[in-house]
Design a protein around this motif. Sequence first.
Motif, PDB file in Angstrom:
ATOM      1  N   LEU A 187     -14.327  24.481   1.776  1.00  0.00           N
ATOM      2  CA  LEU A 187     -14.247  23.472   0.728  1.00  0.00           C
ATOM      3  C   LEU A 187     -14.208  22.079   1.324  1.00  0.00           C
ATOM      4  N   SER A 188     -14.618  21.112   0.526  1.00  0.00           N
ATOM      5  CA  SER A 188     -14.492  19.714   0.916  1.00  0.00           C
ATOM      6  C   SER A 188     -13.057  19.280   0.639  1.00  0.00           C
ATOM      7  N   GLN A 189     -12.363  18.862   1.699  1.00  0.00           N
ATOM      8  CA  GLN A 189     -10.932  18.583   1.620  1.00  0.00           C
ATOM      9  C   GLN A 189     -10.617  17.188   2.156  1.00  0.00           C
ATOM     10  N   TRP A 190      -9.521  16.614   1.634  1.00  0.00           N
ATOM     11  CA  TRP A 190      -8.998  15.355   2.166  1.00  0.00           C
ATOM     12  C   TRP A 190      -7.933  15.665   3.221  1.00  0.00           C
ATOM     13  N   PHE A 191      -7.985  14.904   4.306  1.00  0.00           N
ATOM     14  CA  PHE A 191      -7.065  15.118   5.422  1.00  0.00           C
ATOM     15  C   PHE A 191      -6.398  13.816   5.824  1.00  0.00           C
ATOM     16  N   LEU A 192      -5.153  13.931   6.288  1.00  0.00           N
ATOM     17  CA  LEU A 192      -4.452  12.829   6.931  1.00  0.00           C
ATOM     18  C   LEU A 192      -4.435  13.091   8.432  1.00  0.00           C
ATOM     19  N   LYS A 193      -4.674  12.049   9.220  1.00  0.00           N
ATOM     20  CA  LYS A 193      -4.845  12.199  10.662  1.00  0.00           C
ATOM     21  C   LYS A 193      -3.507  12.275  11.403  1.00  0.00           C
ATOM     22  N   ILE A 194      -2.754  13.305  11.132  1.00  0.00           N
ATOM     23  CA  ILE A 194      -1.478  13.475  11.822  1.00  0.00           C
ATOM     24  C   ILE A 194      -1.697  13.742  13.308  1.00  0.00           C
ATOM     25  N   PHE A 547       4.604  10.146   8.435  1.00  0.00           N
ATOM     26  CA  PHE A 547       4.447   9.102   7.426  1.00  0.00           C
ATOM     27  C   PHE A 547       5.091   7.802   7.883  1.00  0.00           C
ATOM     28  N   THR A 548       6.269   7.910   8.478  1.00  0.00           N
ATOM     29  CA  THR A 548       6.977   6.712   8.926  1.00  0.00           C
ATOM     30  C   THR A 548       6.154   5.978   9.988  1.00  0.00           C
ATOM     31  N   ARG A 549       5.578   6.719  10.904  1.00  0.00           N
ATOM     32  CA  ARG A 549       4.741   6.093  11.935  1.00  0.00           C
ATOM     33  C   ARG A 549       3.478   5.477  11.331  1.00  0.00           C
ATOM     34  N   ALA A 550       2.863   6.189  10.382  1.00  0.00           N
ATOM     35  CA  ALA A 550       1.654   5.665   9.749  1.00  0.00           C
ATOM     36  C   ALA A 550       1.968   4.391   8.975  1.00  0.00           C
ATOM     37  N   LEU A 551       3.112   4.363   8.295  1.00  0.00           N
ATOM     38  CA  LEU A 551       3.509   3.174   7.545  1.00  0.00           C
ATOM     39  C   LEU A 551       3.812   2.005   8.487  1.00  0.00           C
ATOM     40  N   LYS A 552       4.292   2.321   9.663  1.00  0.00           N
ATOM     41  CA  LYS A 552       4.475   1.264  10.659  1.00  0.00           C
ATOM     42  C   LYS A 552       3.117   0.723  11.099  1.00  0.00           C
ATOM     43  N   GLN A 553       2.151   1.613  11.270  1.00  0.00           N
ATOM     44  CA  GLN A 553       0.821   1.190  11.699  1.00  0.00           C
ATOM     45  C   GLN A 553       0.166   0.262  10.673  1.00  0.00           C
ATOM     46  N   VAL A 554       0.393   0.529   9.368  1.00  0.00           N
ATOM     47  CA  VAL A 554      -0.238  -0.314   8.348  1.00  0.00           C
ATOM     48  C   VAL A 554       0.614  -1.528   8.002  1.00  0.00           C
ATOM     49  N   GLY A 555       1.724  -1.727   8.730  1.00  0.00           N
ATOM     50  CA  GLY A 555       2.499  -2.948   8.588  1.00  0.00           C
ATOM     51  C   GLY A 555       3.603  -2.939   7.568  1.00  0.00           C
ATOM     52  N   ARG A 556       3.971  -1.767   7.066  1.00  0.00           N
ATOM     53  CA  ARG A 556       5.021  -1.728   6.041  1.00  0.00           C
ATOM     54  C   ARG A 556       6.409  -1.455   6.616  1.00  0.00           C
ATOM     55  N   LEU A 557       6.511  -0.920   7.822  1.00  0.00           N
ATOM     56  CA  LEU A 557       7.796  -0.602   8.438  1.00  0.00           C
ATOM     57  C   LEU A 557       7.818  -1.111   9.868  1.00  0.00           C
ATOM     58  N   ASP A 558       9.030  -1.211  10.422  1.00  0.00           N
ATOM     59  CA  ASP A 558       9.126  -1.605  11.827  1.00  0.00           C
ATOM     60  C   ASP A 558       9.943  -0.609  12.652  1.00  0.00           C
ATOM     61  N   PHE A 559      10.029   0.634  12.186  1.00  0.00           N
ATOM     62  CA  PHE A 559      10.718   1.670  12.950  1.00  0.00           C
ATOM     63  C   PHE A 559       9.878   2.944  12.921  1.00  0.00           C
ATOM     64  N   ASP A 560      10.193   3.885  13.810  1.00  0.00           N
ATOM     65  CA  ASP A 560       9.384   5.094  13.977  1.00  0.00           C
ATOM     66  C   ASP A 560       9.994   6.335  13.338  1.00  0.00           C
ATOM     67  N   GLU A 561      11.299   6.503  13.494  1.00  0.00           N
ATOM     68  CA  GLU A 561      11.945   7.743  13.056  1.00  0.00           C
ATOM     69  C   GLU A 561      12.696   7.535  11.748  1.00  0.00           C
ATOM     70  N   PRO A 562      12.483   8.409  10.772  1.00  0.00           N
ATOM     71  CA  PRO A 562      13.117   8.213   9.461  1.00  0.00           C
ATOM     72  C   PRO A 562      14.564   8.678   9.382  1.00  0.00           C
ATOM     73  N   PHE A 563      14.971   9.647  10.232  1.00  0.00           N
ATOM     74  CA  PHE A 563      16.299  10.257  10.098  1.00  0.00           C
ATOM     75  C   PHE A 563      17.021  10.212  11.439  1.00  0.00           C
ATOM     76  N   GLU A 564      18.112   9.451  11.477  1.00  0.00           N
ATOM     77  CA  GLU A 564      18.867   9.308  12.722  1.00  0.00           C
ATOM     78  C   GLU A 564      19.591  10.603  13.074  1.00  0.00           C
ATOM     79  N   ARG A 565      20.255  11.161  12.071  1.00  0.00           N
ATOM     80  CA  ARG A 565      21.069  12.349  12.310  1.00  0.00           C
ATOM     81  C   ARG A 565      20.663  13.418  11.305  1.00  0.00           C
ATOM     82  N   MET A 566      20.406  14.626  11.782  1.00  0.00           N
ATOM     83  CA  MET A 566      19.940  15.713  10.924  1.00  0.00           C
ATOM     84  C   MET A 566      20.929  16.868  10.992  1.00  0.00           C
TER      85      MET A 566
END
Length: 855
Positions: A187-194, A547-566
């Motif tokens: 099938l023709s599918q949409w992909f995100l470049k993770i 997602f957090t890294r991608a959002l940093k790439q497009v200029g919306r965030l300035d950090f890489d990791e979303p969760f400090e403690r899991m």
Amino acid sequence: MSRYNPKATESKWQQVWTETRTFSTDIRSEKPKYYVLEMFPYPSGRIHMGHVRNYTMGDVVARYRRASGYEVLHPMGWDAFGMPAENAAMEHKVHPADWTYDNIANMRAQLKQVGLAIDWTREFATCDPDYYGQEQRLFLDFFKAGLVYRKESWVNWDPVDNTVLANEQVIDGRGWRSGAEVERRNLSQWFLKITDYAQDLLDGLDSLDKWPDKVRLMQENWIGRSDGLTFDFIVQDTGDTITVYTTRPDTIFGASFCAIAADHPLAAKLAVDNEALEAFIKDCRSSGTSEEEIEKAEKRGFDTGLKVDHPFVEGQSLPVYVANFVLMDYGTGAIFGCPAHDQRDLDFARKYGLKVPPVVVPEDEDPARFTVGDEAYTGPGRLANSAFLDGMDVYSAKAAVIARAEDGGWGRRTVNYRLRDWGISRQRYWGTPIPIIHCDTCGPVAVPVEDLPVTLPEDVSFDRPGNPLDHHPTWKDCACPSCGAPARRETDTMDTFVDSSWYFLRFCSPGADEPFESDVVNDWLPVNQYIGGVEHAILHLLYARFFTRALKQVGRLDFDEPFERMFTQGMVNHVTYRDSQGEWTLPDLVRRREDGGLYRADSGLEVAEGRIEKMSKSKKNVVDPDDIIDQYGADTARWFMLSDSPPERDLQWTEAGIEGAWRFTQRLYRMVQDGLDALAPVGTAVPVDLSESALDLRRATHKTIKVVTGDIEELHFNKAVARLYEFANAVTAGAEGAGAPEVLREALETLVLLVGPMMPHLAEELWRALGHERLVVDIPWPVADHGLTVDDTVTIAVQVNGKVRDTIDVPRDMGRADLEKMALENGKALKFIDGKAVRKVIVVPGRIVNIVAAG
């Protein structure tokens, strides 16, 4: 005797918290910030005891941090898109939105009964157009940045649910929800470049030192970095090439066949005029592609009749098979098989009578005699039967083969990842519409931002198979934003994992006219404490990190990791019951006769007790939180959930356990209500001169503050509960003499404050009974007086020749000489010295004195 009434008390304090907006977050506060979040629930219609456990843990953290002076963000939302709503629409003839929002209302009411310190003003559901419209905006950001693409791809297809399934949703070759046999479709599918972030996601795990090791390891394995060799086999007679990737180039001399995936271009080419091969390929596509499926399935192949030249052994050729265990989306879609050292290759070789030459031999084996039976040898050793590699270890042999391949120009060193790009297309209605318009002239065109959100049509029908968006008479018809020609909307919706990959950002500014206010998010994130089930340890957490890294790439965030403690909490288990007719039986229907036998209260049928398993509707070993709260109150349920086992382990629900928690609830209530007359007035300072018993109780108070604080910091809730049981005993024992009324008040007030995060309603009630006007949630967390937490004496072990013979209590500051003298005069130690010469005395202050005696 006074008795606590949770029904009246809990609703009263919940109303007070609501009216005073106690837990509303001041997002611009100057206080230190703390963001605690539990994974948001799917609105199935009812909460279960697992929800109660999960959200109670987060609630304790939120209340503790608030009392410790932090501005706390503790929100709640709903992971509301997905197939269950569509299935319900088809089954009950209701619209998915109606079903979803009704369920949200029910579950919200249930969660509020638990007494959670949540800022409900920030609540949203992912099916709200305000939310998924902003998600579409993020999709367009990624589209513009080149992080989104569309391609033909082989997918798992559920013919009943009529949608794509991830590998993880294929269980024993069947769809996880429908149970239908899964098919393979192109099938023709949409992909995100993770995969662009594969190495970064892998490297980032090193910084997550507050995550469970098992979760980091699961993510590391899922990303699956491997270093190997990519090279070309030359097909005899045709001159064509088959490109192979291998992580074990050292075993090249043990190769006995070459195999390509059923979806390989060469397989498709050969099948054009080969009906048998075409049938085999079709059969391969009828099974799933998960690793579990491949491991379980019989290894089968189709001999193409082609042969390839061995890259090192002149005149040696390998047969080429199409094999069902080779996947097109890993490596190059082609392998060489070394049966002696790979179990799948061995199973295949045995089936088709291929050679199994061992080329890696254990150090203690003779290469001339070493053979492989039914189990491949995958351990370390030395190379044998491998020409120039003989005698090398595996690591050196890998390097040698890669070096020769690169020097000869027929191969190259390659880093590969198990991680694949994220296919987000789903052929369903109840999801976020992908904001793309297809134009015959312009191709895929982004929906203009000013036209967002692209909302789902309400007038859809579920009376025929397939995607309702495809069937809608008008929704997909539109004009191309680029050229104005007639065009079609994309009818695929997004994978629901997209919805949960950024929701934690939206909570910071849920009413914003953009996905989130970047300055606020950058101030509050990463989430300080994230809590959820280990079943989400791979996909959800990995996608959120991407997602957090991608959002940093497009200029919306300035950090890489979303969760400090899991933190991953354990499940809630319960014994299972089956009646004499084989039907699973609800625990509340089971009764016990005088002889110990079990029966059903509704039918009288005999009941057998089964295994202890995770609570599930299918096996009916569930306990309804509403029933528990109605009978015992929310605080008792919370207390039991925190007390019975370490929070990372599974908890077994028992009647004895909840009854024990109920008794403590009542006991705590009576301790305060019946002890008020013995207390000093509110605000009275503790005097300096105290009786011995008053001083002992004061020390117990401050020691308890110290250890309970530490336990909550480390999420050791069951340990904190155990300390509070001990402290309650000390308070009950009381104090006499000088300062007793003041110390008793301090102890009772401390007990109430420490219990507060765990049993918040009871704490409010008791705090008011103790004469206070302010809410207990507004009272600062008690601070231990260090001087009162350190004992004046310490217990020392007296050893003779390394064996403990006695213990002695001595002043903490006693010197070495005095410790040695006391030990040598100790009666029990003298018995074991028995007149022998003392060679030396080893003193470890505060711990031991070891007397070393001769012979």
